[in-house]
Design a protein around this motif. Sequence first.
Motif, PDB file in Angstrom:
ATOM      1  N   LEU A   1       8.248   0.423  12.114  1.00 23.93           N
ATOM      2  CA  LEU A   1       8.520  -0.276  10.857  1.00 23.93           C
ATOM      3  C   LEU A   1       7.269  -0.283   9.993  1.00 23.93           C
ATOM      4  O   LEU A   1       6.192  -0.706  10.433  1.00 23.93           O
ATOM      5  CB  LEU A   1       8.964  -1.717  11.138  1.00 23.93           C
ATOM      6  N   ASP A   2       7.416   0.167   8.749  1.00 20.85           N
ATOM      7  CA  ASP A   2       6.292   0.248   7.823  1.00 20.85           C
ATOM      8  C   ASP A   2       6.392  -0.792   6.711  1.00 20.85           C
ATOM      9  O   ASP A   2       5.405  -1.411   6.339  1.00 20.85           O
ATOM     10  CB  ASP A   2       6.225   1.652   7.215  1.00 20.85           C
ATOM     11  N   GLN A   3       7.602  -0.970   6.152  1.00 19.62           N
ATOM     12  CA  GLN A   3       7.787  -1.912   5.045  1.00 19.62           C
ATOM     13  C   GLN A   3       9.180  -2.533   5.154  1.00 19.62           C
ATOM     14  O   GLN A   3      10.100  -1.892   5.658  1.00 19.62           O
ATOM     15  CB  GLN A   3       7.685  -1.204   3.687  1.00 19.62           C
ATOM     16  N   ARG A   4       9.321  -3.753   4.624  1.00 21.39           N
ATOM     17  CA  ARG A   4      10.647  -4.377   4.571  1.00 21.39           C
ATOM     18  C   ARG A   4      10.716  -5.281   3.341  1.00 21.39           C
ATOM     19  O   ARG A   4       9.781  -6.033   3.061  1.00 21.39           O
ATOM     20  CB  ARG A   4      10.939  -5.162   5.842  1.00 21.39           C
ATOM     21  N   TYR A   5      11.840  -5.175   2.635  1.00 21.48           N
ATOM     22  CA  TYR A   5      12.049  -5.942   1.412  1.00 21.48           C
ATOM     23  C   TYR A   5      13.447  -6.570   1.440  1.00 21.48           C
ATOM     24  O   TYR A   5      14.291  -6.200   2.249  1.00 21.48           O
ATOM     25  CB  TYR A   5      11.914  -5.045   0.186  1.00 21.48           C
ATOM     26  N   ALA A   6      13.668  -7.495   0.502  1.00 28.91           N
ATOM     27  CA  ALA A   6      14.969  -8.144   0.407  1.00 28.91           C
ATOM     28  C   ALA A   6      15.887  -7.455  -0.585  1.00 28.91           C
ATOM     29  O   ALA A   6      17.098  -7.721  -0.580  1.00 28.91           O
ATOM     30  CB  ALA A   6      14.789  -9.608  -0.001  1.00 28.91           C
ATOM     31  N   THR A   7      15.325  -6.578  -1.422  1.00 25.31           N
ATOM     32  CA  THR A   7      16.108  -5.856  -2.430  1.00 25.31           C
ATOM     33  C   THR A   7      15.493  -4.487  -2.658  1.00 25.31           C
ATOM     34  O   THR A   7      14.350  -4.220  -2.261  1.00 25.31           O
ATOM     35  CB  THR A   7      16.112  -6.598  -3.788  1.00 25.31           C
ATOM     36  N   TRP A   8      16.247  -3.639  -3.352  1.00 24.51           N
ATOM     37  CA  TRP A   8      15.722  -2.321  -3.731  1.00 24.51           C
ATOM     38  C   TRP A   8      14.673  -2.436  -4.826  1.00 24.51           C
ATOM     39  O   TRP A   8      13.944  -1.474  -5.093  1.00 24.51           O
ATOM     40  CB  TRP A   8      16.863  -1.413  -4.176  1.00 24.51           C
ATOM     41  N   SER A   9      14.571  -3.598  -5.454  1.00 24.44           N
ATOM     42  CA  SER A   9      13.526  -3.834  -6.453  1.00 24.44           C
ATOM     43  C   SER A   9      12.199  -4.219  -5.818  1.00 24.44           C
ATOM     44  O   SER A   9      11.198  -4.378  -6.519  1.00 24.44           O
ATOM     45  CB  SER A   9      13.964  -4.935  -7.426  1.00 24.44           C
ATOM     46  N   GLY A  10      12.185  -4.398  -4.496  1.00 21.02           N
ATOM     47  CA  GLY A  10      10.944  -4.710  -3.799  1.00 21.02           C
ATOM     48  C   GLY A  10      10.642  -6.178  -3.660  1.00 21.02           C
ATOM     49  O   GLY A  10       9.496  -6.553  -3.367  1.00 21.02           O
ATOM     50  N   ASP A  11      11.660  -7.041  -3.820  1.00 20.57           N
ATOM     51  CA  ASP A  11      11.434  -8.467  -3.601  1.00 20.57           C
ATOM     52  C   ASP A  11      11.070  -8.705  -2.135  1.00 20.57           C
ATOM     53  O   ASP A  11      11.630  -8.069  -1.238  1.00 20.57           O
ATOM     54  CB  ASP A  11      12.682  -9.265  -3.959  1.00 20.57           C
ATOM     55  N   PRO A  12      10.141  -9.629  -1.863  1.00 20.43           N
ATOM     56  CA  PRO A  12       9.691  -9.844  -0.491  1.00 20.43           C
ATOM     57  C   PRO A  12      10.836 -10.265   0.427  1.00 20.43           C
ATOM     58  O   PRO A  12      11.691 -11.066   0.037  1.00 20.43           O
ATOM     59  CB  PRO A  12       8.648 -10.967  -0.623  1.00 20.43           C
ATOM     60  N   TYR A  13      10.806  -9.736   1.623  1.00 18.83           N
ATOM     61  CA  TYR A  13      11.792 -10.143   2.623  1.00 18.83           C
ATOM     62  C   TYR A  13      11.322 -11.419   3.298  1.00 18.83           C
ATOM     63  O   TYR A  13      10.156 -11.551   3.688  1.00 18.83           O
ATOM     64  CB  TYR A  13      12.001  -9.048   3.671  1.00 18.83           C
ATOM     65  N   GLN A  14      12.250 -12.354   3.453  1.00 18.39           N
ATOM     66  CA  GLN A  14      11.992 -13.575   4.196  1.00 18.39           C
ATOM     67  C   GLN A  14      13.059 -13.714   5.281  1.00 18.39           C
ATOM     68  O   GLN A  14      14.221 -13.348   5.051  1.00 18.39           O
ATOM     69  CB  GLN A  14      12.052 -14.797   3.274  1.00 18.39           C
ATOM     70  N   PRO A  15      12.718 -14.215   6.451  1.00 17.08           N
ATOM     71  CA  PRO A  15      13.739 -14.430   7.484  1.00 17.08           C
ATOM     72  C   PRO A  15      14.899 -15.245   6.930  1.00 17.08           C
ATOM     73  O   PRO A  15      14.697 -16.230   6.224  1.00 17.08           O
ATOM     74  CB  PRO A  15      12.972 -15.203   8.563  1.00 17.08           C
ATOM     75  N   GLY A  16      16.090 -14.789   7.234  1.00 15.44           N
ATOM     76  CA  GLY A  16      17.277 -15.456   6.732  1.00 15.44           C
ATOM     77  C   GLY A  16      17.855 -14.816   5.485  1.00 15.44           C
ATOM     78  O   GLY A  16      18.941 -15.207   5.047  1.00 15.44           O
TER      79      GLY A  16
END
Length: 208
Positions: A180-195
């Motif tokens: 795993l290199d990167q993870r986001y919450a959207t295709w716009s690059g919003d930060p991913y948060q658990p949940g």
Amino acid sequence: MTGQHDRWADLTGGQAGEEYARRFAKLAASGQDVHGEAAFCTTLLNPGARVLDAGCGTGRIAIRLAELGHHCTGVDVDASMLAVARRDAPTQEWLLGDLTRLDTLGLKPGYDLALAAGNVIPLLAPGTEPGVVRQLTAALRPGGLLVTGMGLDAAHLPLPEAPLTLPDFDGWCTRAGLVLDQRYATWSGDPYQPGCGYAVSVHVRPAM
């Protein structure tokens, strides 16, 4: 998708191509950006990269990536979706095939990026997910990227509940040799948060 009674076929009967295309045409006509996935992938790629769009559907993303200068191959098991892709971009490479058997389609390995957007992974046939991840990994060059987008709850899926979790998916990727290199919450690059109900993940096949 796959042809082994996948969840997509159960939902659509394999006849969703024209309806799917009309839905995105309406979104584009209303002013919405329908190219977020392609824009995201382009930030990860060098010019003229080779991209495998796995579960490409009507070709919306692969066509846009080609317009941006990349060399794209689209694969899908839904003939109704591919019919739209071939009509809209007849000179691009579109292959009718099952993602569990990518190695039988005559693909030349060494892709810079393999994309599984549009909930491809959650809509696979139950039990085939680890094998599809392995197939996609094998199509990549060392240093190549697997980019996925998937809903994690019913609000982000056309299903009553999510058939997998991120730990499930990350485990399949790890066993296939990805990191795993990167993870986001959207295709716009919003930060991913658990949940978060959606995850965009970038896994890399380590260079040798």
